[in-house]
Write a protein that holds these residues in place. Structure first.
Motif, PDB file in Angstrom:
ATOM      1  N   CYS A  73      40.052  67.360  24.325  1.00  0.00           N
ATOM      2  CA  CYS A  73      39.362  66.266  25.023  1.00  0.00           C
ATOM      3  C   CYS A  73      38.160  65.918  24.167  1.00  0.00           C
ATOM      4  CB  CYS A  73      38.944  66.681  26.429  1.00  0.00           C
ATOM      5  SG  CYS A  73      38.186  65.336  27.389  1.00  0.00           S
ATOM      6  N   GLY A  74      38.393  65.085  23.154  1.00  0.00           N
ATOM      7  CA  GLY A  74      37.375  64.806  22.156  1.00  0.00           C
ATOM      8  C   GLY A  74      36.556  63.572  22.455  1.00  0.00           C
ATOM      9  N   THR A  75      35.847  63.114  21.431  1.00  0.00           N
ATOM     10  CA  THR A  75      34.928  61.988  21.592  1.00  0.00           C
ATOM     11  C   THR A  75      35.617  60.749  22.136  1.00  0.00           C
ATOM     12  OG1 THR A  75      33.596  62.815  19.738  1.00  0.00           O
ATOM     13  CG2 THR A  75      33.267  60.525  20.391  1.00  0.00           C
ATOM     14  N   ALA A  76      36.775  60.400  21.586  1.00  0.00           N
ATOM     15  CA  ALA A  76      37.456  59.176  22.021  1.00  0.00           C
ATOM     16  C   ALA A  76      37.809  59.237  23.498  1.00  0.00           C
ATOM     17  CB  ALA A  76      38.703  58.942  21.178  1.00  0.00           C
ATOM     18  N   SER A  77      38.293  60.386  23.961  1.00  0.00           N
ATOM     19  CA  SER A  77      38.655  60.514  25.369  1.00  0.00           C
ATOM     20  C   SER A  77      37.424  60.415  26.265  1.00  0.00           C
ATOM     21  CB  SER A  77      39.373  61.841  25.608  1.00  0.00           C
ATOM     22  OG  SER A  77      40.628  61.861  24.959  1.00  0.00           O
ATOM     23  N   LEU A  78      36.339  61.054  25.866  1.00  0.00           N
ATOM     24  CA  LEU A  78      35.112  61.009  26.666  1.00  0.00           C
ATOM     25  C   LEU A  78      34.530  59.604  26.696  1.00  0.00           C
ATOM     26  CD1 LEU A  78      33.596  64.378  25.463  1.00  0.00           C
ATOM     27  CD2 LEU A  78      34.452  63.897  27.760  1.00  0.00           C
ATOM     28  N   GLU A  79      34.584  58.913  25.569  1.00  0.00           N
ATOM     29  CA  GLU A  79      34.106  57.527  25.541  1.00  0.00           C
ATOM     30  C   GLU A  79      34.955  56.632  26.440  1.00  0.00           C
ATOM     31  OE1 GLU A  79      31.987  57.226  21.141  1.00  0.00           O
ATOM     32  OE2 GLU A  79      34.033  56.472  21.402  1.00  0.00           O
ATOM     33  N   ALA A  80      36.260  56.885  26.454  1.00  0.00           N
ATOM     34  CA  ALA A  80      37.137  56.103  27.322  1.00  0.00           C
ATOM     35  C   ALA A  80      36.795  56.330  28.789  1.00  0.00           C
ATOM     36  CB  ALA A  80      38.592  56.465  27.050  1.00  0.00           C
ATOM     37  N   MET A  81      36.540  57.585  29.154  1.00  0.00           N
ATOM     38  CA  MET A  81      36.128  57.884  30.526  1.00  0.00           C
ATOM     39  C   MET A  81      34.828  57.166  30.868  1.00  0.00           C
ATOM     40  SD  MET A  81      36.856  61.963  30.861  1.00  0.00           S
ATOM     41  CE  MET A  81      38.206  62.699  29.936  1.00  0.00           C
ATOM     42  N   LEU A  82      33.873  57.252  29.959  1.00  0.00           N
ATOM     43  CA  LEU A  82      32.587  56.607  30.174  1.00  0.00           C
ATOM     44  C   LEU A  82      32.741  55.106  30.369  1.00  0.00           C
ATOM     45  CD1 LEU A  82      29.438  56.774  30.141  1.00  0.00           C
ATOM     46  CD2 LEU A  82      29.584  56.388  27.672  1.00  0.00           C
ATOM     47  N   SER A  83      33.695  54.516  29.685  1.00  0.00           N
ATOM     48  CA  SER A  83      33.885  53.069  29.752  1.00  0.00           C
ATOM     49  C   SER A  83      34.428  52.610  31.097  1.00  0.00           C
ATOM     50  CB  SER A  83      34.835  52.611  28.637  1.00  0.00           C
ATOM     51  OG  SER A  83      36.165  52.979  28.925  1.00  0.00           O
ATOM     52  N   GLY A  84      34.918  53.559  31.905  1.00  0.00           N
ATOM     53  CA  GLY A  84      35.437  53.195  33.212  1.00  0.00           C
ATOM     54  C   GLY A  84      36.927  52.964  33.238  1.00  0.00           C
ATOM     55  N   THR A  85      37.648  53.560  32.285  1.00  0.00           N
ATOM     56  CA  THR A  85      39.103  53.450  32.242  1.00  0.00           C
ATOM     57  C   THR A  85      39.709  54.828  32.515  1.00  0.00           C
ATOM     58  OG1 THR A  85      38.934  51.712  30.572  1.00  0.00           O
ATOM     59  CG2 THR A  85      41.078  52.747  30.849  1.00  0.00           C
ATOM     60  N   ALA A  86      40.705  54.885  33.386  1.00  0.00           N
ATOM     61  CA  ALA A  86      41.355  56.161  33.711  1.00  0.00           C
ATOM     62  C   ALA A  86      41.903  56.796  32.437  1.00  0.00           C
ATOM     63  CB  ALA A  86      42.474  55.933  34.716  1.00  0.00           C
ATOM     64  N   THR A  87      41.538  58.063  32.207  1.00  0.00           N
ATOM     65  CA  THR A  87      41.833  58.721  30.934  1.00  0.00           C
ATOM     66  C   THR A  87      42.466  60.079  31.176  1.00  0.00           C
ATOM     67  OG1 THR A  87      39.925  57.608  29.936  1.00  0.00           O
ATOM     68  CG2 THR A  87      40.815  59.519  28.763  1.00  0.00           C
ATOM     69  N   ILE A  88      43.525  60.369  30.432  1.00  0.00           N
ATOM     70  CA  ILE A  88      44.248  61.635  30.547  1.00  0.00           C
ATOM     71  C   ILE A  88      43.938  62.499  29.328  1.00  0.00           C
ATOM     72  CG2 ILE A  88      46.526  62.707  30.789  1.00  0.00           C
ATOM     73  CD1 ILE A  88      47.539  59.941  31.749  1.00  0.00           C
TER      74      ILE A  88
END
Length: 405
Positions: free
Chosen positions: A311-326
């Motif tokens: 669960c790296g930077t890209a995944s955390l940034e996606a979560m922060l952006s407000g998009t459901a992330t797996i």
């Protein structure tokens, strides 16, 4: 930006070192640059040292600190699955002298190295050791591979080269997650006595800006269901679980598209897509500028990047952006941070394509639930991984190390 930490006392002169640095894209490059900016915003004098890259200037001022790029030699691409776009500064004549002169003029109080096997980390680390300067070392990448031959080579490299260097440098380790903790205990014999456990830092301000473009329109996707998978494609993030989940997903959502954003160093996922007859669902863009990343997340219904155990930077940034992330870590992945699957994060077992398909379908079939989990993921990242929060922890440790040196 943060204003806490050493600004309350005497400002420090901090050297930040990473062979990977903007304009190169990637998690460690962005994190090292963001932390350098936070250190400077807190009132410290900061010098970032990196390797030359593309057309980037040899020296520049950015975000309140100075960046120096030393001449470097690019590693040749050999057609192996472990190929990566790496550059080495130690192989260029005169760089040791240039580096020593640069550091002598700057007179650092502390050093923050990024990457345990990069030559610039070793070069600056040796300087710090000889001048009795405190050193932080962030472990970003683990030398592991599912390929048995590569795995043996990486373990030997750690044992015969990296570990002896680290024993000499005696850094204080910054370890980002549980997998990193287990790895560092095994390979480098780290412990609570010489380590700090801080998560990846995510720049919350970057995702508060308006998006730069309409990705759906540019890629002619329209209103079709969209999965975005962002990050360089390497063996440790090979996208195979996602591709192998596509037949089941496309059966229910035949118009779905998957946009893979990042440089492709390992193309097994494309070969597998051909075998499964799902290639038409894939759009591979290559690397994109950092400024465009929020636009890709904003366009997505779902983001999934880390499906091989991370669960790296890209995944955390996606979560922060407000998009459901797996992602595919355990709930105890980040020491001190509580993750609850289905509440503030969506988790699947590593390399489990069936679980990926089930989770994606449940999210596509229930937009309200998808929005709910996305909101909770964003809040969890903001509270625990925000750049200001993580930078303050780094500055606290640096302040203590300098005071005790």
């Amino acid at each position: 930006m943060s204003t806490a930490g050493p600004a309350e006392g005497k400002p420090m002169r901090i050297v930040v070192v990473n062979n990977f640095f903007p304009p190169r894209v990637g998690g460690s490059a962005h994190m090292s640059a963001s932390l350098a900016a936070e250190y400077a915003a807190a009132g410290n004098e900061v010098l970032a040292i990196t390797a030359a890259y593309g057309d980037a200037p040899a020296e520049e001022e950015r975000d309140g600190y100075r960046v120096v790029r030393l001449p470097a030699v690019k590693m040749p691409q050999l057609g192996l699955s472990i190929d990566f776009d790496m550059t080495f500064a130690s192989m260029r004549p005169g760089n040791w002298r240039r580096l020593w002169k640069l550091l002598n003029e700057f007179k650092p109080d502390a050093v923050h190295l990024h990457g345990q096997f990069f030559d610039l980390s070793w070069m600056v680390g040796i300087y710090a050791r000889r001048h009795k300067l405190p050193v932080l070392l962030t472990i970003h990448t683990l030398l592991i591979s599912e390929n048995k031959m590569y795995g043996r080579v990486f373990r030997a490299l750690d044992a015969m080269l990296v570990n002896p260097v680290l024993k000499y440098l005696r850094p204080r380790f910054i370890i980002l997650d549980k997998q990193g903790v287990d790895y560092c205990v095994d390979r480098y014999r780290t412990s609570d006595d010489n380590s700090e456990y801080f998560p990846i830092a995510v720049d919350t301000g970057h995702f508060a800006k308006p998006v730069t473009k309409d990705v759906r329109a540019e890629l002619e996707i329209g209103d079709a269901p969209l999965i975005v998978s962002l990050g360089h494609v390497i063996p440790l993030r090979d996208r195979l679980p996602l591709v192998e989940a596509l037949p089941a997903i496309l059966e229910r959502h035949p118009g779905l598209r998957v946009v893979v954003v990042g440089r492709v160093y390992h193309d097994a996922f494309q070969q597998r897509a051909e075998e499964l007859g799902v290639s038409d669902a894939l759009i591979v863009t290559g690397a994109v500028p950092k400024a465009d990343v929020p636009a890709y997340f904003a366009a997505a219904d779902i983001v999934t990047h880390d499906l091989n155990g991370g669960c790296g930077t890209a995944s955390l940034e996606a979560m922060l952006s407000g998009t459901a992330t797996i992602a595919s870590v355990t709930e105890d992945n980040y020491p001190g941070i509580e993750l609850h699957n289905g509440e503030n994060i969506l988790l699947v077992r590593p390399n489990d394509s069936e679980a990926v398909a089930t989770t994606v379908l449940s999210l596509l079939d229930d937009p309200k639930e998808r929005a709910r989990i996305a909101e909770r993921e964003a809040s969890m990242v903001r509270d625990n991984f925000g750049l200001d929060v993580v930078a303050d922890e780094h500055l606290r440790v640096l302040t203590k190390l300098v005071a005790d040196s």
